[in-house]
Design an enzyme around this catalytic site. Structure first.
Site, PDB file in Angstrom:
ATOM      1  N   ARG A 213       0.822  -1.219   0.000  1.00  0.00           N
ATOM      2  CA  ARG A 213       0.000   0.000   0.000  1.00  0.00           C
ATOM      3  C   ARG A 213       0.851   1.263   0.000  1.00  0.00           C
ATOM      4  O   ARG A 213       0.444   2.292  -0.551  1.00  0.00           O
ATOM      5  CB  ARG A 213      -0.950  -0.014   1.197  1.00  0.00           C
ATOM      6  CG  ARG A 213      -2.060  -1.003   0.956  1.00  0.00           C
ATOM      7  CD  ARG A 213      -3.093  -0.982   2.038  1.00  0.00           C
ATOM      8  NE  ARG A 213      -4.303  -1.625   1.536  1.00  0.00           N
ATOM      9  CZ  ARG A 213      -5.227  -2.160   2.310  1.00  0.00           C
ATOM     10  NH1 ARG A 213      -5.097  -2.140   3.624  1.00  0.00           N
ATOM     11  NH2 ARG A 213      -6.289  -2.715   1.781  1.00  0.00           N
TER      12      ARG A 213
ATOM     13  N   LYS B  21     -17.833 -15.725   3.489  1.00  0.00           N
ATOM     14  CA  LYS B  21     -19.287 -15.617   3.622  1.00  0.00           C
ATOM     15  C   LYS B  21     -20.003 -15.234   2.335  1.00  0.00           C
ATOM     16  O   LYS B  21     -19.572 -14.337   1.627  1.00  0.00           O
ATOM     17  CB  LYS B  21     -19.610 -14.539   4.650  1.00  0.00           C
ATOM     18  CG  LYS B  21     -19.252 -14.896   6.063  1.00  0.00           C
ATOM     19  CD  LYS B  21     -19.663 -13.748   6.930  1.00  0.00           C
ATOM     20  CE  LYS B  21     -19.526 -14.001   8.406  1.00  0.00           C
ATOM     21  NZ  LYS B  21     -19.756 -12.727   9.111  1.00  0.00           N
TER      22      LYS B  21
ATOM     23  N   GLY C 123      -8.146  -8.860   0.061  1.00  0.00           N
ATOM     24  CA  GLY C 123      -6.877  -9.039   0.760  1.00  0.00           C
ATOM     25  C   GLY C 123      -6.278 -10.423   0.575  1.00  0.00           C
ATOM     26  O   GLY C 123      -5.107 -10.558   0.216  1.00  0.00           O
TER      27      GLY C 123
ATOM     28  N   GLY D  16     -13.301  -4.621   0.195  1.00  0.00           N
ATOM     29  CA  GLY D  16     -14.675  -4.124   0.339  1.00  0.00           C
ATOM     30  C   GLY D  16     -14.987  -3.033  -0.670  1.00  0.00           C
ATOM     31  O   GLY D  16     -16.085  -3.001  -1.245  1.00  0.00           O
TER      32      GLY D  16
HETATM   33  P1  ADP Z   1     -10.730 -11.709   0.530  1.00  0.00           P
HETATM   34  O1  ADP Z   1      -9.867 -11.165   1.649  1.00  0.00           O
HETATM   35  O2  ADP Z   1      -9.904 -12.167  -0.643  1.00  0.00           O
HETATM   36  O3  ADP Z   1     -11.817 -10.757   0.145  1.00  0.00           O
HETATM   37  P2  ADP Z   1     -12.488 -13.100   2.359  1.00  0.00           P
HETATM   38  O4  ADP Z   1     -12.002 -12.200   3.433  1.00  0.00           O
HETATM   39  O5  ADP Z   1     -13.881 -13.015   1.904  1.00  0.00           O
HETATM   40  O6  ADP Z   1     -11.500 -13.014   1.087  1.00  0.00           O
HETATM   41  O7  ADP Z   1     -12.301 -14.605   2.840  1.00  0.00           O
HETATM   42  C1  ADP Z   1     -11.049 -15.091   3.224  1.00  0.00           C
HETATM   43  C2  ADP Z   1     -11.182 -16.091   4.339  1.00  0.00           C
HETATM   44  O8  ADP Z   1     -12.050 -17.175   3.975  1.00  0.00           O
HETATM   45  C3  ADP Z   1      -9.847 -16.694   4.652  1.00  0.00           C
HETATM   46  O9  ADP Z   1      -9.532 -16.381   5.998  1.00  0.00           O
HETATM   47  C4  ADP Z   1     -10.055 -18.188   4.452  1.00  0.00           C
HETATM   48  O10 ADP Z   1      -9.398 -18.984   5.431  1.00  0.00           O
HETATM   49  C5  ADP Z   1     -11.554 -18.336   4.603  1.00  0.00           C
HETATM   50  N1  ADP Z   1     -12.030 -19.557   3.943  1.00  0.00           N
HETATM   51  C6  ADP Z   1     -11.962 -19.875   2.639  1.00  0.00           C
HETATM   52  N2  ADP Z   1     -12.464 -21.112   2.404  1.00  0.00           N
HETATM   53  C7  ADP Z   1     -12.860 -21.598   3.592  1.00  0.00           C
HETATM   54  C8  ADP Z   1     -13.450 -22.823   4.035  1.00  0.00           C
HETATM   55  N3  ADP Z   1     -13.744 -23.807   3.170  1.00  0.00           N
HETATM   56  N4  ADP Z   1     -13.724 -22.977   5.348  1.00  0.00           N
HETATM   57  C9  ADP Z   1     -13.435 -21.984   6.222  1.00  0.00           C
HETATM   58  N5  ADP Z   1     -12.887 -20.803   5.884  1.00  0.00           N
HETATM   59  C10 ADP Z   1     -12.591 -20.609   4.587  1.00  0.00           C
HETATM   60 MG    MG Z   2     -10.310 -10.898   3.798  1.00  0.00          MG
END
Ligand code: ADP
Ligand code: MG
Length: 389
Positions: free
Chosen positions: A34, A194, A348, A371
């Site tokens: 960043r 989620k 992230g 986000g």
């Molecule tokens: P990003 O940061 O890329 O936007 P998110 O924050 O939505 O992604 O989600 C990332 C999290 O989702 C990670 O901490 C990862 O461990 C968790 N995750 C991914 N697949 C699973 C799973 N099958 N069961 C539990 N947690 C999961």
């Molecule tokens: Mg995340």
């Protein structure tokens, strides 16, 4: 948006909102991405003869907690711009105001964490007015915070002549391309924790896309909604109905949805724990699905062939703990292998995966906003974009 092309910075003190919400460990910046992303804007303004006052948030402090001080960030930034000095006062304070009065062209002051100010997150007008006294023009370059209507993002922008920085411009241009006349076929790959975080973006993109690949924990809500047995995998029980309706809408709009066929599961998330592969709709108790399985990795790779536009957000599994990173890495590789396609990754964890693979340069755009990028795709704008128009 008004951009830096509209601003003559010569002799001006320019207030710049950057996103220095970086990971820290033992008072050291762990990942400078960043900071590096902010340099083009800072250098452009300095070369144009400005002095700079920098504002940023760091983490989610409750009050003035020294663990969330920006002092370590100033140290890291100094390596790239030696004229940086840290002002250990909050940006709304008299001390901060006084400290920036004598800045000469070429000099840069980084003020303390904006979230040390009680009025920051509720966009307090009085605090915004105090910020506005720090400079003669305002540049918003914190794309990762542009979905927040906070005082240092939106409040101050209403009070000073305001412009988008180069990072902000780059992000908005790339993400707009995903919304307006994208080349087909167009695939969206979603994963992560989620469904509820991503409903808005799914709904907004369904009419525009051809293929939707779903992995990560969120896949289990869809699998269960279809009647699958998911064991102890993460499911949002209150979203099953919604998941069903999203699948129906996707079908009605001609979007091909790819859910996992098989998953790598375990009884816990520790590294080295024994794993087993199950059909995605038959994960027995007490197993939880933690990554997409080998058949799914192949199917997803196949589904991405020939794609001309792709957006990826969210890892395919618990990427932090090997071997549950395999699915995420395979999607990263499949996207990186697309020749001449327009590929964007945001979020992230997904960006961390791309960096770890050294594939950053193989993507058309790596978004600094998780986000913020999702909200931009959902709404076509952001509070921090609107205020610059
Ligand atoms: P990003 O940061 O890329 O936007 P998110 O924050 O939505 O992604 O989600 C990332 C999290 O989702 C990670 O901490 C990862 O461990 C968790 N995750 C991914 N697949 C699973 C799973 N099958 N069961 C539990 N947690 C999961
Ligand atoms: Mg995340």
């Amino acid at each position: 948006m008004r951009t830096l092309k509209d601003l003559d910075p010569r002799g001006k003190r320019v207030l710049v909102r950057v996103d220095y919400n970086v990971p820290l460990k033992d008072g050291q910046v762990q990942d400078e991405t960043r900071i590096l992303e902010s340099l083009p804007t800072l250098r452009h303004l300095l070369a144009g003869g400005a002095s700079l006052v920098l504002l940023s948030h760091l983490g989610r402090p409750k009050g003035q907690d020294p663990r969330y001080s920006l002092a370590p960030v100033a140290e890291a930034l100094k390596k790239h711009i030696p004229s940086v000095r840290f002002v250990p006062h909050t940006p709304g304070s008299e001390e901060a105001h006084r400290a920036v009065q004598d800045l000469a062209p070429g000099e840069v002051a980084l003020l303390e964490n904006v979230r040390f100010e009680a009025g920051e997150e509720r966009n307090d007008p009085e605090l915004s007015a105090r910020y506005a006294r720090l400079g003669e023009a305002f540049v918003l370059d914190a794309f990762g915070s542009a979905h927040r209507a906070h005082a240092s993002v939106v409040g101050v922008a209403r009070l000073l002549p305001s412009y988008a920085g180069l990072l902000m411009e780059k992000e908005v241009r790339a993400l707009s391309r995903l919304l307006h006349e994208p080349e087909r076929p167009y695939a969206v790959i979603l994963g992560g924790a989620k469904v509820s975080d991503k409903i808005g973006v799914i709904e907004a993109l369904l009419p525009r896309i051809d293929r939707l690949l779903i992995g990560g924990a969120m896949a289990f809500t869809f699998l269960k909604a279809q009647g699958g047995e998911v064991g102890k995998s993460l499911v949002e029980e209150d979203r099953l109905e919604l998941a069903r309706s999203l699948l129906e809408r996707a079908e009605a709009q001609g979007v091909r949805v790819h859910l996992p066929q098989d998953v790598v599961a375990a009884q816990g998330i520790e590294a080295g724990i024994p794993t087993q592969v199950f059909p995605a709709d038959a994960v027995p108790q007490p197993y939880m699905g933690l990554d997409i399985g080998p058949k799914t990795r192949e199917a997803f790779t196949e589904a991405l062939k020939g794609v001309r536009t792709a957006f990826w957000n969210g890892p395919m599994g618990v990427f932090e703990v090997p071997p549950f990173d395999e699915g995420t890495l395979s999607v990263g590789r499949a996207l990186a292998a697309l020749e001449g396609a327009f590929t964007v990754v945001g979020g992230g964890d997904s960006v961390a995966a791309v960096n770890r693979l050294g594939l950053k340069d193989r993507f058309s755009h790596v978004s600094t906003g998780g986000g913020a990028s999702l909200e931009f795709l959902e709404k076509g704008t952001l509070p921090g974009v609107e205020v610059l128009e």
